[in-house]
Design a protein around this motif. Structure first.
Motif, PDB file in Angstrom:
ATOM      1  N   GLY A 124      -1.489  -3.676  -1.450  1.00  0.00           N
ATOM      2  CA  GLY A 124      -0.981  -2.341  -1.756  1.00  0.00           C
ATOM      3  C   GLY A 124      -0.400  -1.695  -0.525  1.00  0.00           C
ATOM      4  N   VAL A 125      -0.617  -0.401  -0.381  1.00  0.00           N
ATOM      5  CA  VAL A 125      -0.197   0.312   0.829  1.00  0.00           C
ATOM      6  C   VAL A 125      -1.387   1.076   1.376  1.00  0.00           C
ATOM      7  N   VAL A 126      -1.302   1.429   2.656  1.00  0.00           N
ATOM      8  CA  VAL A 126      -2.344   2.225   3.299  1.00  0.00           C
ATOM      9  C   VAL A 126      -1.685   3.472   3.873  1.00  0.00           C
ATOM     10  N   VAL A 127      -2.232   4.630   3.555  1.00  0.00           N
ATOM     11  CA  VAL A 127      -1.709   5.900   4.076  1.00  0.00           C
ATOM     12  C   VAL A 127      -2.799   6.609   4.866  1.00  0.00           C
ATOM     13  N   ASN A 128      -2.374   7.436   5.811  1.00  0.00           N
ATOM     14  CA  ASN A 128      -3.340   8.210   6.593  1.00  0.00           C
ATOM     15  C   ASN A 128      -3.612   9.554   5.937  1.00  0.00           C
ATOM     16  N   ARG A 129      -4.331  10.398   6.638  1.00  0.00           N
ATOM     17  CA  ARG A 129      -4.716  11.698   6.087  1.00  0.00           C
ATOM     18  C   ARG A 129      -3.503  12.575   5.788  1.00  0.00           C
ATOM     19  N   GLN A 130      -2.389  12.276   6.435  1.00  0.00           N
ATOM     20  CA  GLN A 130      -1.157  13.030   6.201  1.00  0.00           C
ATOM     21  C   GLN A 130      -0.308  12.440   5.071  1.00  0.00           C
ATOM     22  N   GLY A 131      -0.849  11.373   4.424  1.00  0.00           N
ATOM     23  CA  GLY A 131      -0.145  10.769   3.302  1.00  0.00           C
ATOM     24  C   GLY A 131       0.982   9.842   3.707  1.00  0.00           C
ATOM     25  N   GLU A 132       0.963   9.336   4.950  1.00  0.00           N
ATOM     26  CA  GLU A 132       2.048   8.495   5.454  1.00  0.00           C
ATOM     27  C   GLU A 132       1.550   7.091   5.786  1.00  0.00           C
ATOM     28  N   ARG A 133       2.394   6.091   5.538  1.00  0.00           N
ATOM     29  CA  ARG A 133       2.087   4.729   5.959  1.00  0.00           C
ATOM     30  C   ARG A 133       2.239   4.620   7.474  1.00  0.00           C
ATOM     31  N   PHE A 134       1.552   3.618   8.082  1.00  0.00           N
ATOM     32  CA  PHE A 134       1.628   3.507   9.537  1.00  0.00           C
ATOM     33  C   PHE A 134       1.640   2.069  10.044  1.00  0.00           C
ATOM     34  N   TYR A 135       1.599   1.068   9.146  1.00  0.00           N
ATOM     35  CA  TYR A 135       1.630  -0.329   9.604  1.00  0.00           C
ATOM     36  C   TYR A 135       2.001  -1.239   8.434  1.00  0.00           C
ATOM     37  N   ASP A 136       2.466  -2.442   8.781  1.00  0.00           N
ATOM     38  CA  ASP A 136       2.844  -3.457   7.796  1.00  0.00           C
ATOM     39  C   ASP A 136       1.593  -4.067   7.160  1.00  0.00           C
ATOM     40  N   GLU A 137       1.346  -3.720   5.900  1.00  0.00           N
ATOM     41  CA  GLU A 137       0.154  -4.218   5.205  1.00  0.00           C
ATOM     42  C   GLU A 137       0.245  -5.702   4.865  1.00  0.00           C
ATOM     43  N   GLY A 138       1.458  -6.245   4.825  1.00  0.00           N
ATOM     44  CA  GLY A 138       1.645  -7.639   4.428  1.00  0.00           C
ATOM     45  C   GLY A 138       2.051  -8.544   5.570  1.00  0.00           C
ATOM     46  N   GLU A 139       1.635  -8.227   6.769  1.00  0.00           N
ATOM     47  CA  GLU A 139       2.063  -8.970   7.955  1.00  0.00           C
ATOM     48  C   GLU A 139       1.651 -10.438   7.918  1.00  0.00           C
ATOM     49  N   ASP A 140       0.431 -10.710   7.475  1.00  0.00           N
ATOM     50  CA  ASP A 140      -0.067 -12.088   7.441  1.00  0.00           C
ATOM     51  C   ASP A 140      -1.263 -12.126   6.507  1.00  0.00           C
ATOM     52  N   PHE A 141      -1.793 -13.340   6.305  1.00  0.00           N
ATOM     53  CA  PHE A 141      -2.975 -13.476   5.454  1.00  0.00           C
ATOM     54  C   PHE A 141      -4.102 -12.593   5.965  1.00  0.00           C
ATOM     55  N   TRP A 142      -4.865 -12.051   5.047  1.00  0.00           N
ATOM     56  CA  TRP A 142      -5.924 -11.097   5.373  1.00  0.00           C
ATOM     57  C   TRP A 142      -6.943 -11.656   6.378  1.00  0.00           C
ATOM     58  N   PRO A 143      -7.406 -12.902   6.283  1.00  0.00           N
ATOM     59  CA  PRO A 143      -8.375 -13.386   7.268  1.00  0.00           C
ATOM     60  C   PRO A 143      -7.848 -13.387   8.707  1.00  0.00           C
ATOM     61  N   LYS A 144      -6.529 -13.396   8.859  1.00  0.00           N
ATOM     62  CA  LYS A 144      -5.955 -13.375  10.203  1.00  0.00           C
ATOM     63  C   LYS A 144      -5.665 -11.964  10.696  1.00  0.00           C
ATOM     64  N   ARG A 145      -5.638 -10.981   9.793  1.00  0.00           N
ATOM     65  CA  ARG A 145      -5.232  -9.631  10.191  1.00  0.00           C
ATOM     66  C   ARG A 145      -6.263  -8.548   9.884  1.00  0.00           C
ATOM     67  N   TYR A 146      -7.322  -8.884   9.141  1.00  0.00           N
ATOM     68  CA  TYR A 146      -8.239  -7.813   8.725  1.00  0.00           C
ATOM     69  C   TYR A 146      -8.871  -7.102   9.910  1.00  0.00           C
ATOM     70  N   ALA A 147      -9.056  -7.828  11.029  1.00  0.00           N
ATOM     71  CA  ALA A 147      -9.763  -7.229  12.151  1.00  0.00           C
ATOM     72  C   ALA A 147      -8.886  -6.342  13.025  1.00  0.00           C
ATOM     73  N   ILE A 148      -7.593  -6.186  12.692  1.00  0.00           N
ATOM     74  CA  ILE A 148      -6.787  -5.212  13.433  1.00  0.00           C
ATOM     75  C   ILE A 148      -6.819  -3.844  12.763  1.00  0.00           C
ATOM     76  N   TRP A 149      -7.248  -3.811  11.500  1.00  0.00           N
ATOM     77  CA  TRP A 149      -7.098  -2.570  10.747  1.00  0.00           C
ATOM     78  C   TRP A 149      -8.081  -1.483  11.152  1.00  0.00           C
ATOM     79  N   GLY A 150      -9.221  -1.854  11.660  1.00  0.00           N
ATOM     80  CA  GLY A 150     -10.140  -0.838  12.152  1.00  0.00           C
ATOM     81  C   GLY A 150      -9.539  -0.068  13.314  1.00  0.00           C
ATOM     82  N   ARG A 151      -8.906  -0.809  14.221  1.00  0.00           N
ATOM     83  CA  ARG A 151      -8.273  -0.164  15.378  1.00  0.00           C
ATOM     84  C   ARG A 151      -7.088   0.703  14.935  1.00  0.00           C
ATOM     85  N   LEU A 152      -6.320   0.208  13.960  1.00  0.00           N
ATOM     86  CA  LEU A 152      -5.206   1.005  13.448  1.00  0.00           C
ATOM     87  C   LEU A 152      -5.691   2.315  12.842  1.00  0.00           C
TER      88      LEU A 152
END
Length: 470
Positions: free
Chosen positions: A265-293
């Motif tokens: 899907g998409v991820v939005v912040n508190r202001q209702g805006e997207r801020f990163y490519d949700e489909g950059e790569d398979f989830w097991p390779k990218r899930y651990a960057i999302w906490g920092r984002l």
């Protein structure tokens, strides 16, 4: 006097204790937690990333060294020691038989949305079963274990050799020592110091949740770095940090708090805006960057938005998300500005280009003319009911640690100690400068725990023989 003192109680510590005991050393393991919470973050793990050149027992197809290395290189952005990384990779191909010997069982290959049946071996019963198996095996080998035994400081001689550790005022001496006491992720004060205030005047660390143990306070790590001048590696703000359910507990939420629908899907912040490519790569390779984002967003919170088409294609969260029959209703329920949210979703939907959707591969469903883009799995969010999951940064372990080499020795001014070794989270930053790929933390802990235990036993037994001759 004991031969080898192991400080810590998780996977790396247990691997070190088992290897030292197998080598004929007497071993004492000090675990800071009570018995019922033993195992550190390892009790929350599920799998081990393994290199293999052909199908093996619980692993399908092949996952050769070079592919593993390229995966690691990509997620770390080059912030890794290639020699130590390749050592870890090669060790991952041969450790399973040893693990089985100590009571660890593996599941048959898994299939589904995580795409890791080829790369990762899953523990039957998860990390808690692995930890319990290791403790049972350690007991059979004569390893003594003391719980509720946090080490406050250690003594070194003038040559940076380990002499003794202090626990609640008691001095415990040993001929060699393995440090495997975890990072500092549960130390809120240190997290605040590392992250500071952001441009909005917020203290981001105040909104971090800790996925693992509350006992990883980083006391020994700080002591080694500040008081003994051990060589350091890593950035204190880098960590295995995942976007997890904002309703998760402060500590020990573990794997079940992860939200795995981000790439669908998409991820939005508190202001209702997207801020990163949700489909950059398979989830097991990218899930651990999302906490920092998410940590970099206002209020350290974000919302993963999906529609009915995504249901059944990801591991469902433990708790249901917010559901609505329309996107404006969903925004209102989340407390987001409806106008901004709708512009974000309308822009995204309009930018989606037709393709052959397939969440099991890097498909050709992408956006065009949108910033940030969505590179794969981009489909309009247009089919009710709509779902949203609020997420916050979930810290698993920190990457600031002790610099080491292929002997697992702690280094001081570039010189390795003769009898002080390190394994697990306390040295993972040598391999993980940033980023993460599923299961590699256990690969590092297992490889360096075994190396540290072997070399600590050798150092201790050699010292014992020298004393006997003298």
């Amino acid at each position: 006097m004991v031969d080898v003192l192991v400080i810590g109680g998780g996977n790396a510590a247990l691997c070190a204790a088992l290897m030292a005991a197998e080598a004929g050393a007497s071993v004492l393991l000090l675990e800071a937690s009570p018995r019922e919470w033993r195992g550190g973050n390892s009790q929350h793990t599920r799998n081990l990333r393994c290199m293999h050149d052909a199908p093996q027992d619980v692993l399908v197809e092949a996952y050769p060294e070079e592919e593993f290395w390229q995966d690691l290189l990509k997620v770390t952005g080059g912030l890794t020691d290639e020699h130590l990384a390749r050592l870890t990779i090669r060790a991952s191909s041969t450790c399973r038989d040893w693990m089985r010997k100590h009571g660890v069982h593996f599941q048959p290959p898994l299939s589904g949305a995580l795409h890791v049946a080829r790369t990762n071996a899953f523990f039957m019963g998860g990390g808690k079963a692995l930890v319990n198996a290791y403790y049972r095996s350690a007991e059979k080998l004569g390893v003594r274990v003391r719980y509720e035994a946090p080490v406050e400081r250690i003594e070194l001689d003038g040559e940076r050799r380990f002499v003794a550790a202090w626990v609640k005022g008691e001095r415990i001496s040993a001929r060699a020592c393995v440090l495997a006491a975890g990072g500092f992720e549960s130390n809120r004060e240190w997290l605040r110091e590392a992250w500071g205030r952001n441009e909005r005047g917020e203290w981001p660390a105040d909104n971090f949740l800790i996925r693992g143990t509350r006992f990883n306070q980083g006391v020994l790590l700080k002591h080694l770095l500040d008081d003994h001048g051990a060589d350091r590696i890593g950035d204190p703000t880098q960590a295995h940090m995942v976007a997890i359910d904002a309703r998760a507990p402060l500590y020990d939420g573990g794997i079940c708090t992860r939200i795995d629908c981000v790439s669908l899907g998409v991820v939005v912040n508190r202001q209702g805006e997207r801020f990163y490519d949700e489909g950059e790569d398979f989830w097991p390779k990218r899930y651990a960057i999302w906490g920092r984002l998410v940590a970099q967003q206002p209020g350290q919170i974000a919302y993963s938005i999906i529609d009915a088409k995504a249901i059944g294609r990801f591991m469902p969260p433990v708790f249901p998300g917010v559901q609505a029959g329309s996107l404006p209703e969903l925004a209102a329920k989340l407390g987001l500005d409806v106008g901004t949210f709708m512009r974000t979703l309308q822009d995204y939907n309009a930018a989606c280009r037709p393709g052959s959707f397939d969440h099991t591969r890097l498909d050709d469903c992408r956006t065009e003319g949108l910033a940030p883009p969505k590179t794969h799995w981009a489909r309009p969010i247009d089919t009710p009911p709509f779902h949203a999951y609020a997420v916050r940064p979930g810290v698993t372990f920190t990457y600031l640690g002790l610099r080491t080499d292929d002997t697992a020795a702690v280094r001081f001014g570039g010189v390795p100690s003769a009898n002080l070794f390190v394994a697990g989270e306390m040295m993972a930053g040598n391999v993980l400068g940033k980023g993460y790929t599923a299961g590699v933390g256990m690969s590092i802990g297992t490889a360096f725990g075994r190396i540290a235990g072997t070399n600590a036993a050798r150092a201790a037994l050699t010292q014992g023989q020298d004393h006997a001759v003298a």
